[in-house]
Design an enzyme around this catalytic site. Structure first.
Site, short mmCIF file in Angstrom:
data_model
loop_
_atom_site.label_atom_id
_atom_site.label_comp_id
_atom_site.label_asym_id
_atom_site.label_seq_id
_atom_site.Cartn_x
_atom_site.Cartn_y
_atom_site.Cartn_z
N LYS A 132 2.00 0.36 -5.57
CA LYS A 132 2.30 -1.36 -4.79
C LYS A 132 2.14 -2.33 -5.63
CE LYS A 132 1.35 -0.85 0.06
NZ LYS A 132 0.51 -1.31 1.25
N LYS A 146 -1.80 2.92 -6.17
CA LYS A 146 -0.93 3.22 -5.07
C LYS A 146 0.60 3.03 -4.88
CE LYS A 146 -3.53 0.67 -2.10
NZ LYS A 146 -3.87 0.30 -0.84
#
Ligand code: C2G
Length: 154
Positions: free
Chosen positions: A46, A44
């Site tokens: 992240k 993602k």
């Protein structure tokens, strides 16, 4: 038994998270949370501050949450909805429309996010604080150096 299912990283647990989980828990009798694994977070884009295990311990301790399970990929939601016999899939509305394909299996809802709080904002505030503190220390050090230089000349 009405089951609500949701997903997220829930890093640096904050009021935005807790308010969403509270509202989700009020939609049914049971709330199960798919917590993004550290590896999925990388997918993602992240990097969470807390590990999966630490985030799972925090989210599982939340009184609104009944169960936490790992979210490894984008594709598992269909199976999860079946596995947990979820009646409602719900997320914050920053995801509006992204998971409508689940409407064949369950109700899909997107709830308003809590404004002005996010893990990203917390991280950037902390890093800017750290920088301003360092800047203060650096300027004090320069003052000390100039005083020492002056004294050494006299
Ligand atoms: N949220 C919120 N208000 C905020 C911040 C987050 O309501 N101020 C909600 C998000 O909309 C999301 C949940 O809290 O529904 C978790 O947010 P994140 O941890 O940022 O999750 P995210 O990275 O969006 O992952 O497959 C779905 C993804 O795993 C969602």
């Amino acid at each position: 038994m009405k089951t609500v299912i949701t997903y997220g990283t829930f890093d640096l647990f904050h009021v935005g998270h807790i308010r969403l989980l509270k509202r989700l828990s009020e939609l049914g009798d049971r709330l199960v949370v798919g917590l993004s694994s550290d590896e999925f977070n990388e997918l993602k884009g992240k990097k969470s501050f807390f590990s999966y295990d630490e985030r799972a311990e925090i989210v599982a301790a939340c009184k609104y949450v009944d169960e936490v399970f790992p979210e490894h990929n984008w594709e598992q939601k269909l199976n999860d909805v079946k596995k947990y016999n979820a009646d409602i899939f719900a997320m914050g509305d920053d995801w509006v429309g992204k998971f409508d394909f689940l409407e064949d299996l369950c109700e899909v809802a997107y709830l308003p996010r809590t404004e002005d709080v996010s893990t990203t904002k917390i991280k950037s505030t902390l890093s800017s604080l750290k920088k301003s503190e360092l800047d203060k220390i650096e300027s004090s050090l320069h003052d000390v150096i100039s005083i020492v230089k002056t004294m050494s000349r006299s």
